[in-house]
Design an enzyme around this catalytic site. Structure first.
Site: not given
Length: 407
Positions: A146-148
């Site tokens: 979820h950070h990309a």
């Protein structure tokens, strides 16, 4: 464990209860020996699922996945970034920090592009199966990256499989999707992709950015001008335990999901909220994580016609926490949840002892009751968790036609 070869049968008219993504190839997502994102956490999870018989249950189909192609990746990521990942994958010395590559969090490694793209392929395949009616639920515990962001890697995440799956489902006919992120860290990358998209509601319940990476995700971060209220964030104080965490989740998530009335519910189940996790500062148990997964499952049936895509995410206590939490998730999605007192198989515990030289937990529970008081019990202004909940409700609920004090 013998390598699991996912079943590759012809599609039948009868849909699966749940499709679970797993293949040993997913352990190729490997930043190196000392990196917290250790691929053994996936192997141990799959071994536990197998030895508990979860993969063999009626209605459960284990599926592999091929790496997403460049066109699919480009639905979320900038083409220049994809080319940079491919270059660093072919020769890690070509990693460019401007794209978040070659950093301490996201070191380049040979085969990185293919390994990250395979995770995307798995989540996208599941999402498309849900929209097409080939499955009711989908689980990719290898996913939840979820950070990309569109133009860079971040926080151990190279490509954003959750965002790609949501885009694919929208293209396949879904009109409204809710994404709920229960990771210890703010789901900033997925939120960024849909910041100004009124078709997607992102809800993230996480440790406050004042004490944890990525330093964002506060109550006043609400989405872009075309989608105000399309991003909802609940930032919890460090050391929040089961009762506070479950109270927070249930004081915000069900109300928003019901109001938004999605075609599909996507949930991210990073288990770095656990008290033993070495990176986060929350104090949640496996039991509370199991209760949250059951709540998301029930909510999918209540508000999204049962269409539920559940993803993994963070989680860096690779023996005591990750395998048990995600095995519970698979069992829940199969519609036959495991009793918390279920003993861990002797063969699995022996494998842990032989591999790590330490004992594994003996049962699928931390022995915690995982109970909480619902928001209807009343607001305590002296409680930091309640103050965080109320801040989020007051910021976001009116934008969805909800009363922050009573709904």
């Amino acid at each position: 464990m013998s390598d699991h070869h996912p079943e590759r049968r012809e599609e039948s008219e009868e849909s699966d209860v749940v499709q679970v993504v797993w293949d040993q190839a997913f352990t190729g997502y490997d930043f190196g020996r000392w990196h917290p994102m250790a691929p053994v956490r996936l192997d141990l999870t799959a071994r536990l699922c197998e030895q508990l018989g979860l993969f063999e249950r009626p209605g459960v189909r284990v599926v592999g996945a091929e790496p997403a192609d460049d066109e699919l990746l480009a639905t979320v990521h900038d083409r220049a970034y994809v080319e940079a990942v491919k270059a660093a994958s072919a020769d890690p010395r070509q990693a460019q920090a401007v794209f978040g590559l070659g950093t301490e969090d996201d070191p380049a490694f040979p085969g990185m592009h293919e390994a990250a793209a395979r995770i995307v392929g798995g989540s996208v395949d599941l999402g498309r199966a849900l929209v097409a009616g080939r499955a009711q639920h989908g689980v990719n515990f290898c996913g939840g990256m979820h950070h990309a962001k569109p133009g860079c890697a971040s926080g151990f995440c190279v490509y954003n499989d959750a965002a790609a799956a949501i885009v694919a489902m929208l293209r396949d006919g879904a009109e409204r999707i809710v994404y709920v992120d229960l990771d210890c860290h703010h789901g900033d990358g997925t939120e960024a992709v849909f910041w100004d998209d009124p078709r997607v509601l992102t809800v993230s319940v996480h440790e406050s950015g004042t004490t944890l990476f990525p330093g964002t995700g506060f109550a006043d971060e609400l989405g872009g001008p075309r989608a105000l209220g399309g991003a909802v964030n609940l930032a919890l104080p460090a050391r929040t335990g089961d009762a506070g965490w479950l109270r927070a989740v249930h004081a915000v998530v069900p109300q928003l999901v019901r109001s938004f009335a999605p075609d599909v519910l996507v949930t991210q189940h990073g288990c770095d909220t656990h008290a033993l996790d070495p990176l986060g500062h929350l104090q949640v148990s496996v039991d509370a994580q199991r209760v949250a997964a059951a709540s998301m499952h029930a909510l999918a049936h209540e508000a999204a016609a049962g269409r539920w895509l559940a993803l993994g995410g963070g989680g860096y206590e690779v023996v005591d926490v990750v395998p048990r939490t995600w095995a519970h998730l698979v069992a829940e999605a199969s519609q036959q949840p495991l009793d918390p007192s279920t003993p861990l198989p002797a063969a699995w515990r022996e494998h842990v002892r032989a591999t790590f030289g330490r004992d594994a937990p003996s049962a699928m529970t931390d022995g915690e009751p995982a109970t909480f008081a619902g928001w209807e019990s009343g607001y305590d202004p002296d409680d930091a968790v309640d103050r965080a909940i109320l801040a989020t409700r007051r910021a976001a609920f009116p934008l969805h036609g909800l009363d922050p004090d009573f709904d």
